[in-house]
Design an enzyme around this catalytic site. Structure first.
Site, PDB file in Angstrom:
ATOM      1  N   SER A 140      -6.079   1.117   2.102  1.00 48.18           N
ATOM      2  CA  SER A 140      -5.751   1.577   1.141  1.00 48.18           C
ATOM      3  C   SER A 140      -6.471   1.706  -0.070  1.00 48.18           C
ATOM      4  CB  SER A 140      -4.185   0.923   0.448  1.00 48.18           C
ATOM      5  OG  SER A 140      -3.862   1.472  -0.703  1.00 48.18           O
ATOM      6  N   TYR A 153       0.656  -7.169  -1.477  1.00 45.21           N
ATOM      7  CA  TYR A 153       0.385  -5.874  -0.805  1.00 45.21           C
ATOM      8  C   TYR A 153      -1.357  -5.673  -0.798  1.00 45.21           C
ATOM      9  CZ  TYR A 153       0.146  -0.792   0.394  1.00 45.21           C
ATOM     10  OH  TYR A 153      -0.155   0.185   1.316  1.00 45.21           O
TER      11      TYR A 153
HETATM   12  P1  NDP Z   1       5.685   5.174   6.150  1.00 42.84           P
HETATM   13  O1  NDP Z   1       6.742   4.497   5.555  1.00 42.84           O
HETATM   14  O2  NDP Z   1       6.044   6.935   6.116  1.00 42.84           O
HETATM   15  O3  NDP Z   1       5.391   4.772   7.512  1.00 42.84           O
HETATM   16  C1  NDP Z   1       5.080   3.435   7.539  1.00 42.84           C
HETATM   17  C2  NDP Z   1       5.061   3.655   9.522  1.00 42.84           C
HETATM   18  O4  NDP Z   1       4.979   2.241   9.578  1.00 42.84           O
HETATM   19  C3  NDP Z   1       6.427   3.896   9.883  1.00 42.84           C
HETATM   20  O5  NDP Z   1       6.168   4.732  11.100  1.00 42.84           O
HETATM   21  C4  NDP Z   1       7.099   2.790  10.288  1.00 42.84           C
HETATM   22  O6  NDP Z   1       7.920   2.878  11.491  1.00 42.84           O
HETATM   23  C5  NDP Z   1       5.830   1.782  10.613  1.00 42.84           C
HETATM   24  N1  NDP Z   1       6.352   0.253  10.422  1.00 42.84           N
HETATM   25  C6  NDP Z   1       6.622  -0.448   9.380  1.00 42.84           C
HETATM   26  N2  NDP Z   1       6.725  -1.687   9.734  1.00 42.84           N
HETATM   27  C7  NDP Z   1       6.659  -1.598  11.031  1.00 42.84           C
HETATM   28  C8  NDP Z   1       6.880  -2.758  11.994  1.00 42.84           C
HETATM   29  N3  NDP Z   1       7.124  -3.844  11.519  1.00 42.84           N
HETATM   30  N4  NDP Z   1       6.434  -2.616  13.366  1.00 42.84           N
HETATM   31  C9  NDP Z   1       6.170  -1.175  13.589  1.00 42.84           C
HETATM   32  N5  NDP Z   1       5.688  -0.132  12.775  1.00 42.84           N
HETATM   33  C10 NDP Z   1       6.104  -0.432  11.475  1.00 42.84           C
HETATM   34  O7  NDP Z   1       4.474   5.190   5.024  1.00 42.84           O
HETATM   35  P2  NDP Z   1       3.013   5.763   5.070  1.00 42.84           P
HETATM   36  O8  NDP Z   1       2.981   6.875   5.976  1.00 42.84           O
HETATM   37  O9  NDP Z   1       2.476   6.071   3.680  1.00 42.84           O
HETATM   38  O10 NDP Z   1       2.070   4.518   5.545  1.00 42.84           O
HETATM   39  C11 NDP Z   1       1.207   4.447   6.598  1.00 42.84           C
HETATM   40  C12 NDP Z   1       0.338   3.592   6.450  1.00 42.84           C
HETATM   41  O11 NDP Z   1      -0.648   4.029   5.260  1.00 42.84           O
HETATM   42  C13 NDP Z   1       0.532   2.088   5.874  1.00 42.84           C
HETATM   43  O12 NDP Z   1      -0.278   1.290   6.343  1.00 42.84           O
HETATM   44  C14 NDP Z   1       0.429   2.142   4.274  1.00 42.84           C
HETATM   45  O13 NDP Z   1       0.172   0.994   3.579  1.00 42.84           O
HETATM   46  C15 NDP Z   1      -0.834   3.238   3.991  1.00 42.84           C
HETATM   47  N6  NDP Z   1      -0.885   3.654   2.984  1.00 42.84           N
HETATM   48  C16 NDP Z   1       0.020   4.489   2.410  1.00 42.84           C
HETATM   49  C17 NDP Z   1      -0.222   5.155   0.967  1.00 42.84           C
HETATM   50  C18 NDP Z   1       0.836   5.951   0.438  1.00 42.84           C
HETATM   51  O14 NDP Z   1       0.711   6.251  -0.545  1.00 42.84           O
HETATM   52  N7  NDP Z   1       1.915   6.409   1.170  1.00 42.84           N
HETATM   53  C19 NDP Z   1      -1.331   5.004   0.299  1.00 42.84           C
HETATM   54  C20 NDP Z   1      -2.271   3.907   0.974  1.00 42.84           C
HETATM   55  C21 NDP Z   1      -2.175   3.438   2.041  1.00 42.84           C
HETATM   56  P3  NDP Z   1       9.313   2.147  11.717  1.00 42.84           P
HETATM   57  O15 NDP Z   1      10.042   1.852  10.473  1.00 42.84           O
HETATM   58  O16 NDP Z   1       9.988   3.185  12.750  1.00 42.84           O
HETATM   59  O17 NDP Z   1       8.941   0.769  12.461  1.00 42.84           O
END
Ligand code: NDP
Length: 248
Positions: A140, A153
């Site tokens: 990030s 975070y």
């Molecule tokens: P989402 O919340 O849409 O996606 C997060 C994903 O992670 C989901 O598929 C969720 O699936 C999975 N996940 C969460 N916890 C677990 C777990 N314990 N085990 C397995 N899977 C897990 O958010 P984003 O797409 O935005 O996030 C993706 C990445 O991008 C993250 O690492 C986030 O920190 C990073 N990011 C996002 C930004 C933003 O502004 N959106 C900015 C910078 C970085 P499920 O709940 O089905 O398990």
């Protein structure tokens, strides 16, 4: 079809950046392994992608479950190994440190740091043995900067960046590439993981201020495609991508 014959594991493929990346890489011919906890979401995506001719596997797994992640690693090895890991699963329950939400701190550490390491551990030995592979960690902009209420975070994302760069150096001799992608604000479900009500609404108000377009998950998916389709001698070590309107 730039990824024909490549096997790609995308963690956190059930929504947001992971889902968009799965779509794009499958379109480019990759066999995609989709993992997350929500089986229904993974199955819907798998049905859609296989309907378009892609080869798709599903792994319902919590990335913070060390034994379950090791078992995924064994199944993926039996599949012939993974060429590209998109280490994307993450969570962001923000709060000021004084509010003492220790369970949420531990959850971020378990998912965002340990989960990333468990996924690396599941595929990196195979890549090193085959002398080929690419690990793409999604950290990030919070891997470079700090924000109030985002102490833990930011700590987890700084850790991912540090782990990525260390791994990059160690992996050179095995022909394995490592990339750390650092998105700014992306329109996904991520802010819904904030359980502190005031902080969640403040973050959403800030992200979705009128007339302020933020990134779409597809914008990051294209960045992922770019880094994984470079010639073998090119390692895109880091990529920081912000929406035009984001200063920090
Ligand atoms: P989402 O919340 O849409 O996606 C997060 C994903 O992670 C989901 O598929 C969720 O699936 C999975 N996940 C969460 N916890 C677990 C777990 N314990 N085990 C397995 N899977 C897990 O958010 P984003 O797409 O935005 O996030 C993706 C990445 O991008 C993250 O690492 C986030 O920190 C990073 N990011 C996002 C930004 C933003 O502004 N959106 C900015 C910078 C970085 P499920 O709940 O089905 O398990």
């Amino acid at each position: 079809m730039q990824l024909q014959g490549k096997r790609v594991w995308i963690t956190g493929a059930s929504s947001g950046i992971g889902e968009a990346t799965a779509r794009l890489l499958a379109e480019e011919g990759a066999l995609v392994v989709l993992s997350a906890r929500r089986r229904d979401k993974l199955e819907a995506l798998a049905t859609e992608l296989s309907g378009q001719g892609a080869e798709v596997h599903i792994e319902v797994v919590d990335v913070s479950d060390r034994a379950a992640m090791a078992a995924v690693g064994e199944r993926l090895a039996a599949l012939g190994g993974i060429d590209i890991l998109i280490n994307n699963a993450g969570t962001m329950p923000l709060s000021p440190i004084l509010s003492g939400r220790v369970d949420e701190w531990e959850q971020m550490i378990d998912v965002n740091i340990k989960g990333v390491l468990y996924a690396i551990h599941a595929v990196y030995p195979g890549m090193a043995e085959r002398k080929d592979g690419h690990i793409v960690n999604i950290s990030s902009v919070a891997a470079r900067l700090t924000y109030q209420s985002a102490g833990v975070y930011c700590g987890t994302k700084h850790a991912v960046r540090a782990i990525s760069d260390t791994l990059r150096k160690e992996a050179i001799r095995f022909g394995v590439r490592v990339t750390d992608i650092q998105p700014g604000s992306v329109d996904t479900e991520l802010p819904d993981s904030i359980r502190h009500d005031k902080i969640r609404s403040a973050v959403k108000d800030n992200m979705y201020a009128e007339g302020s377009p933020i990134l779409k998950p597809e914008d990051i998916a294209r960045a992922v495609l770019y880094v994984v389709t470079q010639p073998a001698h090119v390692d895109v070590s880091e990529l920081l991508i912000r929406p035009l309107i984001q200063e920090n």
